[in-house]
Structure formats: structure tokens, C-alpha cells
Write a protein that holds these residues in place. Structure first.
Motif, PDB file in Angstrom:
ATOM      1  N   CYS A 188     -29.261 -18.174  59.733  1.00 26.09           N
ATOM      2  CA  CYS A 188     -30.469 -18.982  59.929  1.00 26.09           C
ATOM      3  C   CYS A 188     -31.449 -18.643  58.813  1.00 26.09           C
ATOM      4  O   CYS A 188     -31.090 -17.932  57.864  1.00 26.09           O
ATOM      5  N   HIS A 189     -32.665 -19.123  58.921  1.00 23.16           N
ATOM      6  CA  HIS A 189     -33.642 -18.888  57.848  1.00 23.16           C
ATOM      7  C   HIS A 189     -33.951 -17.394  57.700  1.00 23.16           C
ATOM      8  O   HIS A 189     -33.805 -16.820  56.633  1.00 23.16           O
ATOM      9  N   GLY A 190     -34.370 -16.774  58.826  1.00 22.44           N
ATOM     10  CA  GLY A 190     -34.933 -15.425  58.717  1.00 22.44           C
ATOM     11  C   GLY A 190     -34.109 -14.294  59.290  1.00 22.44           C
ATOM     12  O   GLY A 190     -34.420 -13.134  59.076  1.00 22.44           O
ATOM     13  N   ASN A 191     -33.081 -14.641  60.095  1.00 20.55           N
ATOM     14  CA  ASN A 191     -32.238 -13.643  60.780  1.00 20.55           C
ATOM     15  C   ASN A 191     -33.034 -12.758  61.756  1.00 20.55           C
ATOM     16  O   ASN A 191     -32.715 -11.585  61.946  1.00 20.55           O
ATOM     17  N   ILE A 192     -34.064 -13.368  62.374  1.00 18.81           N
ATOM     18  CA  ILE A 192     -34.751 -12.638  63.453  1.00 18.81           C
ATOM     19  C   ILE A 192     -34.760 -13.441  64.765  1.00 18.81           C
ATOM     20  O   ILE A 192     -35.015 -12.859  65.819  1.00 18.81           O
TER      21      ILE A 192
ATOM     22  N   ARG B  67     -32.747 -17.219  65.575  1.00 12.90           N
ATOM     23  CA  ARG B  67     -31.558 -17.972  66.004  1.00 12.90           C
ATOM     24  C   ARG B  67     -30.234 -17.293  65.688  1.00 12.90           C
ATOM     25  O   ARG B  67     -29.356 -17.214  66.547  1.00 12.90           O
TER      26      ARG B  67
ATOM     27  N   ASP C 170     -37.869 -13.676  53.889  1.00 14.77           N
ATOM     28  CA  ASP C 170     -39.146 -13.443  54.605  1.00 14.77           C
ATOM     29  C   ASP C 170     -39.149 -12.242  55.556  1.00 14.77           C
ATOM     30  O   ASP C 170     -40.149 -11.545  55.658  1.00 14.77           O
ATOM     31  N   GLU C 171     -38.047 -12.047  56.287  1.00 14.45           N
ATOM     32  CA  GLU C 171     -38.059 -11.077  57.394  1.00 14.45           C
ATOM     33  C   GLU C 171     -37.076  -9.927  57.192  1.00 14.45           C
ATOM     34  O   GLU C 171     -36.740  -9.230  58.157  1.00 14.45           O
TER      35      GLU C 171
ATOM     36  N   ASP D  62     -35.715 -24.810  65.738  1.00 11.85           N
ATOM     37  CA  ASP D  62     -36.200 -23.519  65.240  1.00 11.85           C
ATOM     38  C   ASP D  62     -37.391 -23.061  66.078  1.00 11.85           C
ATOM     39  O   ASP D  62     -38.490 -23.610  65.974  1.00 11.85           O
TER      40      ASP D  62
ATOM     41  N   TRP E 185     -39.221 -20.594  65.880  1.00  8.30           N
ATOM     42  CA  TRP E 185     -40.334 -20.057  65.083  1.00  8.30           C
ATOM     43  C   TRP E 185     -41.458 -21.088  65.020  1.00  8.30           C
ATOM     44  O   TRP E 185     -42.632 -20.749  65.023  1.00  8.30           O
ATOM     45  N   TYR E 186     -41.042 -22.363  65.027  1.00 11.38           N
ATOM     46  CA  TYR E 186     -42.019 -23.467  64.955  1.00 11.38           C
ATOM     47  C   TYR E 186     -42.220 -24.141  66.305  1.00 11.38           C
ATOM     48  O   TYR E 186     -43.347 -24.480  66.664  1.00 11.38           O
TER      49      TYR E 186
HETATM   50  P1  4NP Z   1     -35.019 -17.826  62.328  1.00  9.34           P
HETATM   51  O1  4NP Z   1     -36.586 -18.124  62.533  1.00  9.34           O
HETATM   52  O2  4NP Z   1     -34.607 -18.500  61.040  1.00  9.34           O
HETATM   53  O3  4NP Z   1     -34.400 -18.464  63.520  1.00  9.34           O
HETATM   54  O4  4NP Z   1     -34.870 -16.319  62.290  1.00  9.34           O
HETATM   55  C1  4NP Z   1     -37.496 -17.972  61.485  1.00  9.34           C
HETATM   56  C2  4NP Z   1     -38.036 -16.719  61.228  1.00  9.34           C
HETATM   57  C3  4NP Z   1     -38.955 -16.557  60.209  1.00  9.34           C
HETATM   58  C4  4NP Z   1     -39.324 -17.659  59.458  1.00  9.34           C
HETATM   59  C5  4NP Z   1     -38.789 -18.907  59.702  1.00  9.34           C
HETATM   60  C6  4NP Z   1     -37.867 -19.059  60.728  1.00  9.34           C
HETATM   61  N1  4NP Z   1     -40.291 -17.467  58.428  1.00  9.34           N
HETATM   62  O5  4NP Z   1     -40.641 -18.477  57.778  1.00  9.34           O
HETATM   63  O6  4NP Z   1     -40.720 -16.337  58.182  1.00  9.34           O
END
Ligand code: 4NP
Length: 151
Positions: free
Chosen positions: A8-12, A14, A45-46, A123, A125-126
Motif C-alpha cells: 500500500c502507500h505507507g505500510n501502516i 492497509r 512517508d511512514e 484508503d 487514512w483519508y
Molecule cells: P496506507 O495508509 O497506505 O494504507 O498505509 C496511508 C498511510 C500514510 C499515508 C497515506 C496512506 N501518508 O500519506 O502518509
């Protein structure tokens, strides 16, 4: 050994949710020694961070541990090291194709494809709707496990 990498985007949120849910399903199916499951971020990012608290809460409520998780970035070697590289959304798939210069061995898939759906895993995160993401990821992982174990 079937090797599955969730992206996924951040690996924290999904992809770790999918990693730990899938590991739990594999274990409950008695197939722990037949699978290697991991997750990684497409973006920086993470990096190094643990599972995002609302996701950890959902995992823990289901009796699933995610202690020790540290978000890690996708690596060049991941394409060779894994049999399946499963993204959560269209942006992940686009980034994966760019990173690996296409998908010569057909390893890259979007999770909800396994449910016959073209849509992305929302997502959280949003959206902040973690339980919707939980349901989508559990549904995708259940079908994926069935596919991989011939059920
Ligand atoms: P993920 O969620 O990809 O499901 O882990 C996100 C976590 C952090 C960000 C975006 C999505 N970010 O932009 O920091």
C-alpha cells in the motif's frame, strides 16, 4: 512455499492489515508452513513506523498480534522474491508497474480482483472508515487463500 507481498502507500494501514489477517487465516487453515506473507510501502512517508493505532485495535479485537511491525519500503528484489505482489488501489498498481518495468511474470494484482471487483480497497487514512477497509481486506484475503489452496 507460496510467497505473498501486500503493498500500500505507507505500510501502516492497509497492507499490514492484509499481512496480519492473511497470516492468521493461513495459521487457522493449518497452512503456516506453506506460506510466507509480508507487506511493504510504495512510498517513504511512514518508514519504520508501527501499525496505525485504529488498525492495530481492529487486529487485536480479532485476536491478531501485530507487535514489532516496522513499515518497510518495497525493494527491487521483491519481484523475484515473491510469487504474488498485491496492491490495494490503482495508484499502487501503477507505481508497481513503474518500479518493476511492467509485470513480465504476472505477479501484480489488486486485492479486490479476487472478489471479482475492479474497485480499490478504500484508503482509511483519508476515509477514516477503518471497519469498511477491514471488511474489504478480510473478504479479499479469504478468497485469495481459497485460490492459493485450491478451495
Ligand atoms: P496506507 O495508509 O497506505 O494504507 O498505509 C496511508 C498511510 C500514510 C499515508 C497515506 C496512506 N501518508 O500519506 O502518509
Amino acid at each position: 512455499m507460496k510467497k505473498v507481498l501486500f503493498i500500500c502507500h505507507g505500510n501502516i494501514c492497509r497492507s499490514p492489515m492484509a499481512e496480519y489477517v492473511m497470516k492468521d487465516m493461513v495459521k487457522k487453515a493449518g497452512k503456516g508452513d506453506e506460506f510466507f506473507v509480508a507487506s511493504a510501502a510504495m512510498h517513504t512517508d511512514e518508514l519504520g513506523n508501527p501499525v496505525y493505532p485504529p488498525v492495530r485495535k481492529l487486529l487485536n479485537a480479532a485476536g491478531i498480534d501485530c507487535n514489532g511491525h516496522a513499515a518497510r519500503l518495497i525493494r527491487d528484489s521483491d519481484y523475484a522474491d515473491f510469487d504474488l505482489i498485491i496492491g490495494m488501489d490503482e495508484a499502487n498498481i501503477r507505481d508497481l508497474y513503474r518500479k518493476f518495468h511492467g509485470d513480465p511474470e504476472g505477479k501484480i494484482h489488486k486485492l479486490l480482483e479476487y472478489c471479482g471487483l475492479g474497485k480499490d480497497v478504500a484508503d482509511p487514512w483519508y476515509t477514516r472508515d477503518f471497519s469498511k477497509t477491514w471488511d474489504e481486506i478480510n473478504a479479499g484475503c479469504a478468497v485469495l487463500l481459497g485460490d492459493l489452496t485450491g478451495k
